[in-house]
Each structure stands twice: as structure tokens, then as C-alpha cells.
Design a protein around this motif. Structure first.
Motif, PDB file in Angstrom:
ATOM      1  N   LEU A 111       0.821  -1.213   0.000  1.00 33.98           N
ATOM      2  CA  LEU A 111       0.000   0.000   0.000  1.00 33.98           C
ATOM      3  C   LEU A 111       0.852   1.259   0.000  1.00 33.98           C
ATOM      4  O   LEU A 111       0.490   2.272  -0.606  1.00 33.98           O
ATOM      5  N   SER A 112       1.992   1.189   0.665  1.00 36.72           N
ATOM      6  CA  SER A 112       2.855   2.374   0.774  1.00 36.72           C
ATOM      7  C   SER A 112       4.137   2.239  -0.039  1.00 36.72           C
ATOM      8  O   SER A 112       5.128   2.895   0.244  1.00 36.72           O
ATOM      9  N   SER A 113       4.104   1.365  -1.032  1.00 38.13           N
ATOM     10  CA  SER A 113       5.322   1.088  -1.799  1.00 38.13           C
ATOM     11  C   SER A 113       5.755   2.296  -2.629  1.00 38.13           C
ATOM     12  O   SER A 113       4.929   3.055  -3.133  1.00 38.13           O
ATOM     13  N   LYS A 114       7.060   2.446  -2.763  1.00 40.66           N
ATOM     14  CA  LYS A 114       7.653   3.496  -3.579  1.00 40.66           C
ATOM     15  C   LYS A 114       8.537   2.849  -4.636  1.00 40.66           C
ATOM     16  O   LYS A 114       8.735   1.646  -4.646  1.00 40.66           O
ATOM     17  N   ASP A 115       9.074   3.672  -5.527  1.00 37.47           N
ATOM     18  CA  ASP A 115       9.969   3.140  -6.556  1.00 37.47           C
ATOM     19  C   ASP A 115      11.185   2.485  -5.901  1.00 37.47           C
ATOM     20  O   ASP A 115      11.791   3.054  -4.983  1.00 37.47           O
ATOM     21  N   VAL A 116      11.525   1.300  -6.399  1.00 39.38           N
ATOM     22  CA  VAL A 116      12.665   0.567  -5.847  1.00 39.38           C
ATOM     23  C   VAL A 116      13.925   0.949  -6.635  1.00 39.38           C
ATOM     24  O   VAL A 116      13.927   0.870  -7.869  1.00 39.38           O
ATOM     25  N   PRO A 117      14.989   1.374  -5.961  1.00 44.27           N
ATOM     26  CA  PRO A 117      16.239   1.714  -6.667  1.00 44.27           C
ATOM     27  C   PRO A 117      16.734   0.527  -7.496  1.00 44.27           C
ATOM     28  O   PRO A 117      16.594  -0.625  -7.098  1.00 44.27           O
ATOM     29  N   ASP A 118      17.319   0.829  -8.640  1.00 48.01           N
ATOM     30  CA  ASP A 118      17.798  -0.225  -9.543  1.00 48.01           C
ATOM     31  C   ASP A 118      18.770  -1.201  -8.873  1.00 48.01           C
ATOM     32  O   ASP A 118      18.679  -2.411  -9.101  1.00 48.01           O
ATOM     33  N   PRO A 119      19.734  -0.720  -8.065  1.00 53.13           N
ATOM     34  CA  PRO A 119      20.653  -1.668  -7.415  1.00 53.13           C
ATOM     35  C   PRO A 119      19.921  -2.662  -6.506  1.00 53.13           C
ATOM     36  O   PRO A 119      20.259  -3.848  -6.470  1.00 53.13           O
ATOM     37  N   VAL A 120      18.909  -2.159  -5.787  1.00 56.06           N
ATOM     38  CA  VAL A 120      18.139  -3.035  -4.901  1.00 56.06           C
ATOM     39  C   VAL A 120      17.346  -4.042  -5.726  1.00 56.06           C
ATOM     40  O   VAL A 120      17.304  -5.238  -5.418  1.00 56.06           O
ATOM     41  N   LEU A 121      16.706  -3.555  -6.793  1.00 56.25           N
ATOM     42  CA  LEU A 121      15.923  -4.439  -7.650  1.00 56.25           C
ATOM     43  C   LEU A 121      16.812  -5.506  -8.298  1.00 56.25           C
ATOM     44  O   LEU A 121      16.428  -6.668  -8.418  1.00 56.25           O
ATOM     45  N   GLY A 122      18.017  -5.090  -8.675  1.00 55.02           N
ATOM     46  CA  GLY A 122      18.950  -6.055  -9.268  1.00 55.02           C
ATOM     47  C   GLY A 122      19.335  -7.138  -8.288  1.00 55.02           C
ATOM     48  O   GLY A 122      19.459  -8.308  -8.660  1.00 55.02           O
ATOM     49  N   THR A 123      19.513  -6.760  -7.012  1.00 50.83           N
ATOM     50  CA  THR A 123      19.839  -7.744  -5.979  1.00 50.83           C
ATOM     51  C   THR A 123      18.704  -8.741  -5.796  1.00 50.83           C
ATOM     52  O   THR A 123      18.932  -9.951  -5.665  1.00 50.83           O
ATOM     53  N   VAL A 124      17.469  -8.231  -5.803  1.00 52.69           N
ATOM     54  CA  VAL A 124      16.297  -9.112  -5.672  1.00 52.69           C
ATOM     55  C   VAL A 124      16.210 -10.071  -6.858  1.00 52.69           C
ATOM     56  O   VAL A 124      15.957 -11.271  -6.700  1.00 52.69           O
ATOM     57  N   GLU A 125      16.436  -9.556  -8.048  1.00 52.84           N
ATOM     58  CA  GLU A 125      16.365 -10.391  -9.255  1.00 52.84           C
ATOM     59  C   GLU A 125      17.420 -11.493  -9.225  1.00 52.84           C
ATOM     60  O   GLU A 125      17.146 -12.644  -9.585  1.00 52.84           O
ATOM     61  N   ASN A 126      18.631 -11.120  -8.791  1.00 53.51           N
ATOM     62  CA  ASN A 126      19.697 -12.126  -8.698  1.00 53.51           C
ATOM     63  C   ASN A 126      19.344 -13.214  -7.695  1.00 53.51           C
ATOM     64  O   ASN A 126      19.619 -14.398  -7.919  1.00 53.51           O
ATOM     65  N   ARG A 127      18.754 -12.794  -6.591  1.00 59.74           N
ATOM     66  CA  ARG A 127      18.368 -13.765  -5.565  1.00 59.74           C
ATOM     67  C   ARG A 127      17.309 -14.728  -6.104  1.00 59.74           C
ATOM     68  O   ARG A 127      17.388 -15.938  -5.902  1.00 59.74           O
ATOM     69  N   LEU A 128      16.307 -14.191  -6.788  1.00 60.54           N
ATOM     70  CA  LEU A 128      15.243 -15.029  -7.353  1.00 60.54           C
ATOM     71  C   LEU A 128      15.804 -15.979  -8.408  1.00 60.54           C
ATOM     72  O   LEU A 128      15.422 -17.148  -8.477  1.00 60.54           O
ATOM     73  N   GLU A 129      16.694 -15.471  -9.239  1.00 60.98           N
ATOM     74  CA  GLU A 129      17.267 -16.292 -10.301  1.00 60.98           C
ATOM     75  C   GLU A 129      18.080 -17.444  -9.724  1.00 60.98           C
ATOM     76  O   GLU A 129      18.066 -18.555 -10.251  1.00 60.98           O
ATOM     77  N   GLU A 130      18.762 -17.161  -8.617  1.00 59.62           N
ATOM     78  CA  GLU A 130      19.577 -18.199  -7.978  1.00 59.62           C
ATOM     79  C   GLU A 130      18.718 -19.233  -7.265  1.00 59.62           C
ATOM     80  O   GLU A 130      18.923 -20.439  -7.417  1.00 59.62           O
ATOM     81  N   VAL A 131      17.729 -18.765  -6.503  1.00 60.44           N
ATOM     82  CA  VAL A 131      16.892 -19.670  -5.706  1.00 60.44           C
ATOM     83  C   VAL A 131      16.060 -20.581  -6.590  1.00 60.44           C
ATOM     84  O   VAL A 131      15.940 -21.788  -6.343  1.00 60.44           O
ATOM     85  N   PHE A 132      15.475 -20.029  -7.658  1.00 59.11           N
ATOM     86  CA  PHE A 132      14.557 -20.802  -8.495  1.00 59.11           C
ATOM     87  C   PHE A 132      15.179 -21.266  -9.798  1.00 59.11           C
ATOM     88  O   PHE A 132      14.489 -21.775 -10.680  1.00 59.11           O
ATOM     89  N   ASP A 133      16.495 -21.089  -9.939  1.00 56.48           N
ATOM     90  CA  ASP A 133      17.212 -21.549 -11.125  1.00 56.48           C
ATOM     91  C   ASP A 133      16.542 -21.038 -12.398  1.00 56.48           C
ATOM     92  O   ASP A 133      16.233 -21.800 -13.305  1.00 56.48           O
ATOM     93  N   LEU A 134      16.290 -19.735 -12.467  1.00 57.36           N
ATOM     94  CA  LEU A 134      15.613 -19.138 -13.611  1.00 57.36           C
ATOM     95  C   LEU A 134      16.522 -18.963 -14.811  1.00 57.36           C
ATOM     96  O   LEU A 134      16.098 -18.477 -15.847  1.00 57.36           O
ATOM     97  N   SER A 135      17.794 -19.355 -14.666  1.00 57.71           N
ATOM     98  CA  SER A 135      18.728 -19.265 -15.794  1.00 57.71           C
ATOM     99  C   SER A 135      18.449 -20.318 -16.835  1.00 57.71           C
ATOM    100  O   SER A 135      19.042 -20.335 -17.897  1.00 57.71           O
ATOM    101  N   GLY A 136      17.524 -21.268 -16.530  1.00 55.28           N
ATOM    102  CA  GLY A 136      17.167 -22.294 -17.498  1.00 55.28           C
ATOM    103  C   GLY A 136      17.932 -23.567 -17.328  1.00 55.28           C
ATOM    104  O   GLY A 136      17.830 -24.483 -18.135  1.00 55.28           O
TER     105      GLY A 136
END
Length: 336
Positions: free
Chosen positions: A167-192
Motif C-alpha cells: 500500500l505504501s510502496s515506492k519506486d525501488v532503486p535499480d541496485p536493490v531491484l537487481g539484488t532481488v532479481e539475482n536472488r530469485l534467479e539463484e533460488v529458483f534456477d531461472l537461468s534455465g
């Protein structure tokens, strides 16, 4: 015609196959050995445009039919298409080192485009151990239906905090978003790298198959909230123990017992419950059954010998299943 004779034999063969078209060429490919196909594929990649007259002469030399048209172009891609229709995915990769995919340079999907393919229970298990901030970042970028299904399954406290963050979310800085994406890619093996994930499940199953059933079952139960039910079920599908024999179909039990000696079966059945004994004994000949029953009444065996015999039978069952000789899938009708 001088240009025609500068082609090597593999190039000339590849040129003719491409000129014949996919339908005719596919029929001929089955007569070539894998090493010959590999040589022709490499040759096709070196071909350039071949003038129509030269190509007609080549076709005549091979005594094949050729439809009049423009000169030969894009030989490598055409040869790839021909092979793609004539060969299975496995055969194609074994010969060329490439799959049927003719567009390797297609744009890579983003993490957020791949994430919806992850099982919902796995996402819930992952987010259940994360902060409300991270949960909000992830859920805000997912389809609303998927996000709603995940939020409903979150622990009440985390659910409330996550919704508040959304509800109170704001724009997420790119470095933070990149860290989240890397974490998701590693945990769920999204690299294929699904093959590596499958190997991991197989390795874990091999280890668990060597453990006591009670210990391995307890471990799998503890793993479920950490990695999700889907991954745990993937491991369970690769597990098999001697005690699971009653769940096999009659045909699979018979095929399994046919590959075992009377001595191994006798040792393995010592101390077994009546249901397990009957599942095994009903899958062998009457003569062998009487011999085993007589031995069970007379002799004894060490616990270590019984355990070893049972593991050897389970190992054989897994190998036969990999070879397609038996089916380890539990039949509800048989198991009932």
C-alpha cells in the motif's frame, strides 16, 4: 563449371540434400551414419550461393530429381531444418551439439517474465522466510491473480505486513531491484539450467534411498516448507525401497522378482510383514514360493544381511525403471 569442382565431397552431398527439399532429404538421412551426418552439417555451414547450372549438374551426378528454381542459398539453416524434421531432439543434439532451436539469438526473458512459471507453493515457501519489504517488491511485479494466491497462503503476520508495504510502496532503486532479481534467479534456477536441477533431485534421491525410511521421510517433511512441495515430490518420485514393492503393478513385481536369486529374496523377506511377503511370493512361481516359505520357517539372518538384501532389490528396481523395464508409479487400484 569450374566452380562446381571446388566443392568437397561433403559439400556436394550437403548441397544436393538441401536442393532436394525437406521431404525427400529426410527419407535419405536414415541411411547415413552419425559421423557422416556431422561432416555434412559442417560442410553445409561453409556453403555459399551456388549458381543454378552448377547445382543441376550436381543433382544429375547423384541421379536425383531437382526442381528448377533459384540458386542454393542459406544452406546451413536449410540443412538444420531438414535434420530437425528427420531426427529426434536427442539424436540432433548427439550429432550436432545443437538442439532443434533455429533462433538462438532470441531475446532473453527477464526474471519477472520467468517467475510466473515457478510453482506457487515454492514461492510461498521462499517468501515465508523473507522480509515484508522483499515480499512486497516481488508481489508488486507479479500478475495480480498469482500475487493474490500467494498472499492468501502467507503466515498472517507476514501477510499483514506485506500488504501494508504494498500500500505504501515506492519506486525501488535499480541496485536493490537487481539484488532481488539475482536472488530469485539463484533460488529458483531461472537461468534455465533445469538439467542441473534434475541432477540435484536425482543425487538427493540416491542418498535418501540409502537411508532408513523413517529418517529420509522425516528429512523430506522438513524440506517441504523450505523448498516447496513440488520439488519434494520430484525427489519422492525417484525414491524406492523394498517396502514399496506392494505398490507396484503385478507385471512390474513379476519382472523385478525374475531378476533376483532365491537366496536374496529369502533373506530380504525375513522379518517382513504379511502384506509385503505376499506381494513378493505371489509374483514368483509356486515351486520357488514353496522353497522360500520353507527357508523362512527354518533359518535366520543377521539384520545387516537383511538390510543389504533389501537395498540390492531396491537398487535393481530403480535401474529397471530407468531402463523402462518396470514402472515404479504407484497404482491406486493396486495399492488400495
Amino acid at each position: 563449371m569450374a566452380k562446381r569442382y571446388t566443392l568437397t565431397k561433403p559439400q556436394r552431398a550437403a548441397a544436393v540434400l538441401v536442393a532436394m527439399g525437406k521431404s525427400r532429404a529426410s527419407q535419405l538421412l536414415k541411411f547415413f551414419k552419425s559421423d557422416e551426418l556431422r561432416v555434412m552439417i559442417d560442410a553445409a555451414h561453409t556453403l555459399k550461393t551456388i549458381p543454378q547450372p552448377d547445382l543441376e549438374e550436381l543433382v544429375k551426378e547423384f541421379e536425383a530429381e531437382f526442381a528448377v528454381g533459384a540458386g542454393l542459398m542459406d544452406s546451413a539453416e536449410t540443412m538444420q531444418k531438414i535434420l530437425g524434421e528427420a531426427l529426434s531432439e536427442e539424436e540432433m543434439f548427439a550429432i550436432t551439439g545443437r538442439s532443434h532451436d533455429l533462433h538462438p539469438n532470441e531475446p532473453e526473458l527477464s526474471v519477472w517474465e520467468k517467475l510466473p512459471k515457478v510453482d506457487t507453493d515454492e514461492l510461498v515457501a521462499f517468501l515465508g522466510n523473507e522480509s515484508p519489504q522483499l515480499c512486497a517488491v516481488v508481489l508488486s511485479r507479479m500478475d495480480s491473480k498469482i500475487a493474490a494466491a500467494i498472499i492468501e497462503k502467507l503466515e498472517p503476520g507476514l501477510r499483514k505486513a506485506t500488504v501494508a508495504r504494498l500500500l505504501s510502496s515506492k519506486d525501488v532503486p535499480d541496485p536493490v531491484l537487481g539484488t532481488v532479481e539475482n536472488r530469485l534467479e539463484e533460488v529458483f534456477d531461472l537461468s534455465g539450467n533445469t538439467a542441473a536441477a534434475g541432477e540435484g533431485a536425482s543425487r538427493l534421491a540416491d542418498i535418501l534411498n540409502q537411508m532408513q525410511k523413517e529418517v529420509s521421510d522425516d528429512l523430506l517433511e522438513q524440506l517441504t516448507p523450505l523448498v516447496g512441495e513440488k520439488k519434494v515430490n520430484g525427489v519422492k518420485s525417484k525414491l524406492f525401497r523394498f517396502e514399496d514393492i506392494p505398490s507396484l503393478s503385478k507385471e512390474s513385481r513379476t519382472a523385478l522378482c525374475d531378476g533376483l536369486s532365491t537366496e536374496v529374496l529369502t533373506i530380504a523377506l525375513r522379518g517382513a510383514d504379511d502384506e509385503l511377503k505376499e506381494a513378493v511370493l505371489s509374483s514368483i512361481s509356486q515351486r520357488t514360493r514353496r522353497m522360500i516359505e520353507s527357508e523362512l520357517e527354518a533359518g535366520k539372518a543377521k539384520a545387516s544381511e537383511i538390510e543389504q538384501a533389501r537395498k540390492s532389490i531396491a537398487t535393481l528396481a530403480l535401474r529397471m525403471a530407468q531402463e523402462g523395464r518396470i514402472d515404479l508409479q504407484h497404482s491406486e487400484e493396486e495399492a488400495a
